[in-house]
Scaffold this motif. Structure first.
Motif, PDB file in Angstrom:
ATOM      1  N   GLY A 111       3.039  -4.696  -7.368  1.00 55.60           N
ATOM      2  CA  GLY A 111       3.252  -4.994  -8.746  1.00 55.60           C
ATOM      3  C   GLY A 111       3.163  -6.205  -9.969  1.00 55.60           C
ATOM      4  N   SER A 112       3.058  -7.418  -8.526  1.00 54.87           N
ATOM      5  CA  SER A 112       2.469  -8.409  -9.831  1.00 54.87           C
ATOM      6  C   SER A 112       1.203  -8.941 -10.245  1.00 54.87           C
ATOM      7  CB  SER A 112       2.869  -9.770  -9.426  1.00 54.87           C
ATOM      8  OG  SER A 112       1.476 -10.342  -7.636  1.00 54.87           O
ATOM      9  N   VAL A 113       0.777  -9.647 -11.505  1.00 48.86           N
ATOM     10  CA  VAL A 113      -0.305  -9.668 -12.014  1.00 48.86           C
ATOM     11  C   VAL A 113      -0.979 -10.753 -11.704  1.00 48.86           C
ATOM     12  CG1 VAL A 113      -1.383 -10.067 -14.193  1.00 48.86           C
ATOM     13  CG2 VAL A 113       0.959  -8.207 -14.420  1.00 48.86           C
ATOM     14  N   VAL A 114      -2.280 -10.895 -11.092  1.00 47.10           N
ATOM     15  CA  VAL A 114      -2.683 -11.923 -10.389  1.00 47.10           C
ATOM     16  C   VAL A 114      -4.434 -11.769 -12.197  1.00 47.10           C
ATOM     17  CG1 VAL A 114      -4.699 -12.857  -9.018  1.00 47.10           C
ATOM     18  CG2 VAL A 114      -2.657 -11.334  -8.497  1.00 47.10           C
TER      19      VAL A 114
ATOM     20  N   ARG B 196      -4.922   2.431 -24.637  1.00 48.67           N
ATOM     21  CA  ARG B 196      -4.096   1.774 -23.762  1.00 48.67           C
ATOM     22  C   ARG B 196      -4.911   1.605 -22.450  1.00 48.67           C
ATOM     23  NH1 ARG B 196       0.906   1.922 -25.431  1.00 48.67           N
ATOM     24  NH2 ARG B 196       0.923   2.952 -28.001  1.00 48.67           N
ATOM     25  N   ILE B 197      -5.176   0.533 -21.868  1.00 50.75           N
ATOM     26  CA  ILE B 197      -5.459   0.756 -20.314  1.00 50.75           C
ATOM     27  C   ILE B 197      -4.859   0.837 -18.953  1.00 50.75           C
ATOM     28  CG2 ILE B 197      -7.560  -1.078 -19.300  1.00 50.75           C
ATOM     29  CD1 ILE B 197      -8.142  -2.660 -22.122  1.00 50.75           C
ATOM     30  N   GLN B 198      -5.177   1.644 -18.158  1.00 49.82           N
ATOM     31  CA  GLN B 198      -4.607   1.843 -17.152  1.00 49.82           C
ATOM     32  C   GLN B 198      -5.390   0.926 -15.934  1.00 49.82           C
ATOM     33  OE1 GLN B 198      -2.928   5.536 -16.600  1.00 49.82           O
ATOM     34  NE2 GLN B 198      -1.972   4.631 -14.830  1.00 49.82           N
ATOM     35  N   LEU B 199      -4.497   0.088 -15.167  1.00 53.17           N
ATOM     36  CA  LEU B 199      -4.208  -0.728 -13.843  1.00 53.17           C
ATOM     37  C   LEU B 199      -3.182  -0.560 -13.168  1.00 53.17           C
ATOM     38  CD1 LEU B 199      -4.024  -4.402 -15.243  1.00 53.17           C
ATOM     39  CD2 LEU B 199      -6.151  -3.250 -14.951  1.00 53.17           C
ATOM     40  N   GLY B 200      -3.688   0.833 -11.991  1.00 50.00           N
ATOM     41  CA  GLY B 200      -3.237   1.139 -11.199  1.00 50.00           C
ATOM     42  C   GLY B 200      -2.438   2.143 -11.628  1.00 50.00           C
ATOM     43  N   GLU B 201      -0.753   1.707 -11.542  1.00 50.61           N
ATOM     44  CA  GLU B 201       0.514   2.450 -11.874  1.00 50.61           C
ATOM     45  C   GLU B 201       0.284   2.229 -13.327  1.00 50.61           C
ATOM     46  OE1 GLU B 201       0.891  -0.692  -8.998  1.00 50.61           O
ATOM     47  OE2 GLU B 201       0.354   1.631  -8.130  1.00 50.61           O
ATOM     48  N   LYS B 202       0.237   0.696 -13.169  1.00 52.78           N
ATOM     49  CA  LYS B 202       0.589   0.730 -15.254  1.00 52.78           C
ATOM     50  C   LYS B 202      -0.229   0.478 -16.455  1.00 52.78           C
ATOM     51  CE  LYS B 202       4.408  -1.634 -13.995  1.00 52.78           C
ATOM     52  NZ  LYS B 202       4.966  -2.598 -13.227  1.00 52.78           N
TER      53      LYS B 202
END
Ligand code: ADP
Ligand code: MG
Length: 611
Positions: A48-51, A102-108
């Motif tokens: 859940g954290s952003v890299v 809107r861009i899908q990144l994993g579940e967010k």
């Protein structure tokens, strides 16, 4: 007062710079590993954290669906604008991307300004670590051709990242500043920017401290990436032919081949020849000598493709190449000697390349930031609007209200009336572009001013355009008789509303702190993996037989200690043990290097494959 930093928010790499108060020289800030470039890549960790940056770039392959790059291509764009990009780039759009992408990144799900904000926040953090104080103001650069929506989106990204964007500056203007060209009374300046994925040519006229964009041209899908792809494909085909092994079937292997050719490309900018080397499999490396001449003969057609747009820009501006007083090289790919030669041939003038071409834009932004912060009193720098702004009139024509290349801030007012009896409202349709018809221009906003019914031609409606120093527009319409007025700060139909930006700012805070340790851990783990792999490879080399038993034991112990640290999540410990392993393998590395040199000196065949 307070400090203002300069930021180059690039398609492939981003940087942050500041101007030293004592020397008045701009300097790019580096990360802990001494790198000034930050890859413009963002990845959402499964936890859940952003890299952001280098560790995110390493995930492009393994966690493709959680990682995004080149997001600058989507800034301020609507769905219909990005069809082409979607075919060329693996952007995963979330449902409901019609009005705002809107861009899908994993579940967010994130908008492009939010993704850019992660990059900006990382640079902000870098600056804060350097100054040991909060940094909340920035100058950010944008391409000269960026329209209102793209500029607005960039500003939104800054706000979301907790940065007050003091000014948006055109990239070619920033590059010219970095070279001190603003000292000229007047000059024609050509800026040739060949980066990772884009090529831009901008022709500027500097006059009395004013940078005017005479013409821009380019290719949004031409850059160092194309060279990398070409080299990787050449190497793949060669390996396939010689060993009947198709590297492309294994994505990780292909990525490591890509990394190897990029390293070779960079080396050939400084040297006449280099060795392309990459670990093929457990049996050994693929090794190939590559000369600059051979490299240049391959990439010539790619470099050639930059010349067409450059000539078209000159033609649009009504200028001959030799009329340029200064030519500036920007972008990492202009390190390639062939690029420099071609540019010099075109303009018949040696281009500026004394500064790091991938840093010049950030350096210029830092100089502009210093001017705005009051560090330099005797200097005024202005930009101009890149495109004309106007409103729709009868029959779908455009009435230009502020012509392109007006200095900003700017304002202009015009009177309009109705053309039908008893109209109760006047529709104001704001457009941007150089063409005469609305359908050929970009629609920025629409709003309606209510008026009391009157015969056609009687109402007097004053329309006022105001552009602030960032090139952002506010339009006001006023009924002179009633004093009624309506206005819009132009948020193009696919931009973000203020409320949305506010919400994103709040949301972003939740990411702000948690990410640092996570990023460090990921970076350390990746590095550890690489070092362990390299050590295993080195130990398998024949020369390793000559190691003293205690040396080998020491290496094996350091390996075991590092593996143990990898099981935990203390990034400092992992780094310590990487260092220890590097120490332990120091002698082995030297032995291998000496052996490699001797082999090279024996004059083996250039395209030999060591297996
Ligand atoms: P951006 O497109 O984000 O503005 P840059 O200007 O930083 O990117 O350019 C990045 C590109 O420059 C990459 O393709 C990189 O491989 C290339 N590059 C960097 N250094 C060199 C070098 N020494 N020789 C050749 N190409 C280089
Ligand atoms: Mg750039």
């Amino acid at each position: 007062m307070g400090r203002i930093v300069g930021i180059d928010l690039g398609t492939t790499y981003s940087l942050v710079a500041y101007t030293d108060a004592a020397t008045r020289k701009p300097v790019c800030l580096a990360d802990e590993q001494g790198r000034t470039l930050l890859p413009s890549v963002v990845s959402l960790d499964p936890a859940g954290s952003v890299v952001v940056g280098w560790p995110a770039r390493e995930r492009l392959l393994r966690q493709a669906e959680r990682t995004v790059y080149s997001v600058k291509r989507l800034m301020g764009k609507g769905l219909e604008d990005v069809r082409e990009e979607l075919q060329l780039f693996p952007f995963r759009l979330a449902p409901g991307s019609e009005s705002v992408i809107r861009i899908q990144l994993g579940e967010k799900i994130f908008t492009p300004p939010e993704i850019s904000a992660f990059i900006l926040r990382e640079l902000k953090r870098r600056a804060e670590a350097f100054f040991s104080e909060e940094v909340s103001r920035a100058v950010i650069t944008v391409p000269a051709y960026f329209n209102d929506a793209q500029r607005q989106a960039t500003k939104d990204a800054g706000r979301i990242a907790g940065l007050e964007v003091e000014r948006l500056v055109n990239e070619p203007t920033a590059a010219s500043l970095a070279y001190g060209l603003d000292k000229h009374q007047r000059a024609l300046i050509g800026v040739y920017d060949f980066g990772g994925g884009t090529f831009d040519i901008s022709l500027l006229r500097l006059q009395e401290g004013l940078f005017e964009v005479l013409a821009t041209n380019g290719d949004t899908h031409l850059g160092g990436d194309d060279i990398d792809n070409l080299l990787a494909e050449k190497a793949r085909a060669e390996i396939h032919q010689q060993l009947k092994l198709d590297v492309a079937e294994n994505p990780e292997l292909y990525q490591s081949l890509r990394n190897a050719v990029i390293a070779a490309k960079h080396a050939l900018s400084a040297e006449e020849r280099t060795t392309l080397r990459f670990p093929l499999d457990a049996r050994g490396d693929y090794v190939r000598e590559l000369t600059r001449a051979e490299f240049e003969s391959w990439i010539e057609p790619i470099i050639e493709r930059t010349l067409g747009p450059a000539k078209r820009a000159l033609k649009d501006a009504g200028l001959k190449p030799e009329q340029m007083d200064e030519v500036v090289l920007v972008g990492g790919s202009t390190r390639i000697p062939l690029v420099r030669r071609r540019v010099e041939q075109l303009f018949r003038r040696r281009p500026h390349c004394e500064l790091n071409p991938d840093e010049v834009v950030a350096l210029g932004a830092a100089l502009q930031a210093n001017i705005l912060a009051g560090g330099v009193e005797d200097m005024l720098l202005l930009d101009v609007t890149p495109l004309s702004l106007g409103i729709e009139t009868l029959g779908g024509a455009v009435a230009k209200i502020i012509p392109r290349n007006s200095t900003i801030p700017a304002s202009a007012t015009e009177m309009f009336t109705t053309y039908a009896d008893n109209q109760t409202g006047v529709d104001i349709h704001v457009v941007q572009g150089e063409r005469e018809l609305v359908k050929d221009c970009r629609s920025l906003a629409r709003f309606t001013l209510k008026i009391p019914p009157q015969p056609a031609g009687l109402p007097r409606v004053e329309v006022k355009f105001l552009i602030d120093a960032d090139g952002l527009l506010q339009v006001t319409a006023r009924d002179i008789r009633t004093g009624q007025q309506a206005s819009v700060e132009v948020k193009p139909s696919y931009g973000l509303s203020d409320d949305e930006v506010e919400r994103m700012i709040l949301e972003s805070i939740e990411y702000a702190e948690a990410d640092f340790a996570a990023t460090q851990l990921i970076g350390a783990r990746n590095e550890a993996d690489a070092v362990l792999r390299a050590t295993a490879r080195a130990l398998a080399e024949p020369q390793a037989q000559e190691l003293a038993p205690e040396e080998r034991r020491e290496i094996e112990q350091a390996e075991a200690a590092l593996r143990q640290a990898l099981a935990g999540d203390d990034y400092r410990l992992i780094r310590e043990r990487i260092e220890a392993l590097n120490q332990a393998t120091h002698h082995l590395a030297e032995m291998l290097m000496n052996a490699a040199m001797q082999t090279a000196l024996k004059g083996k065949r250039a395209d030999e494959v060591n297996l």
